[in-house]
Design an enzyme around this catalytic site. Sequence first.
Site, PDB file in Angstrom:
ATOM      1  N   ASN A   8       0.862  -1.179   0.000  1.00  0.00           N
ATOM      2  CA  ASN A   8       0.000   0.000   0.000  1.00  0.00           C
ATOM      3  C   ASN A   8       0.903   1.235   0.000  1.00  0.00           C
ATOM      4  O   ASN A   8       2.108   1.138   0.215  1.00  0.00           O
ATOM      5  CB  ASN A   8      -0.973  -0.014   1.186  1.00  0.00           C
ATOM      6  CG  ASN A   8      -0.254  -0.093   2.520  1.00  0.00           C
ATOM      7  OD1 ASN A   8       0.564   0.763   2.867  1.00  0.00           O
ATOM      8  ND2 ASN A   8      -0.559  -1.132   3.287  1.00  0.00           N
ATOM      9  N   ASP A  28       1.241  -8.495   0.932  1.00  0.00           N
ATOM     10  CA  ASP A  28       1.885  -7.458   1.751  1.00  0.00           C
ATOM     11  C   ASP A  28       1.975  -7.908   3.206  1.00  0.00           C
ATOM     12  O   ASP A  28       3.041  -7.863   3.828  1.00  0.00           O
ATOM     13  CB  ASP A  28       1.084  -6.157   1.629  1.00  0.00           C
ATOM     14  CG  ASP A  28       1.782  -4.945   2.212  1.00  0.00           C
ATOM     15  OD1 ASP A  28       3.014  -4.974   2.404  1.00  0.00           O
ATOM     16  OD2 ASP A  28       1.091  -3.944   2.450  1.00  0.00           O
ATOM     17  N   VAL A  61      -7.534  -7.783  -3.328  1.00  0.00           N
ATOM     18  CA  VAL A  61      -8.513  -6.793  -2.874  1.00  0.00           C
ATOM     19  C   VAL A  61      -8.540  -5.545  -3.749  1.00  0.00           C
ATOM     20  O   VAL A  61      -9.516  -4.802  -3.724  1.00  0.00           O
ATOM     21  CB  VAL A  61      -8.312  -6.402  -1.390  1.00  0.00           C
ATOM     22  CG1 VAL A  61      -8.537  -7.586  -0.481  1.00  0.00           C
ATOM     23  CG2 VAL A  61      -6.967  -5.767  -1.161  1.00  0.00           C
TER      24      VAL A  61
END
Length: 173
Positions: A24, A34, A125
């Site tokens: 991110n 991540d 996502v």
Amino acid sequence: MTRISTSIGDITTFAVDAVVNAANSLLAGGGGVDGAIHAAGGPSILEECRAWVARNGPLPTGEAMITTAGNLPAHYVIHTVGPIFADHTPEEAARLLANCYRNSLDVAAQQSISSIAFPNISTGVYGYPRDAAAETALVAVREWIEANHIIEELTFVCFDETNHRLYSDLLGS
């Protein structure tokens, strides 16, 4: 000659010069790959990321930066921020996604990295359609490799059979 391959597995277990993290913009860890990289690599990766953000601000979408790999078997982690598909036109999302791959490879070249493992950037996502992401990724890395001839081994590490099949079909393997 660069060897491009695909594999199903956990990118945190790959013993390559660098693994790429689908990060991110605050490089703060999170979910998906991540979170897995930060969890397996330990706190030193997050400390380096926080220091980088404190100096430079958030990492823009499509850009890349590098840290050490903490407890991972890789030597480095290259962090790149993929596009959130719904936030862009398909053309803009494709440009930003291709930049993730190109800029990650540029960072790798600056460190004389010869083996690199990529996740399926933005397909979790962030909602990027898997087939379009695979095509964009392969075009971007092939163009970069053709122009640079530095990377010896590039692996797309897929988190599921669907992505693995897409990459295998596109690679003709």
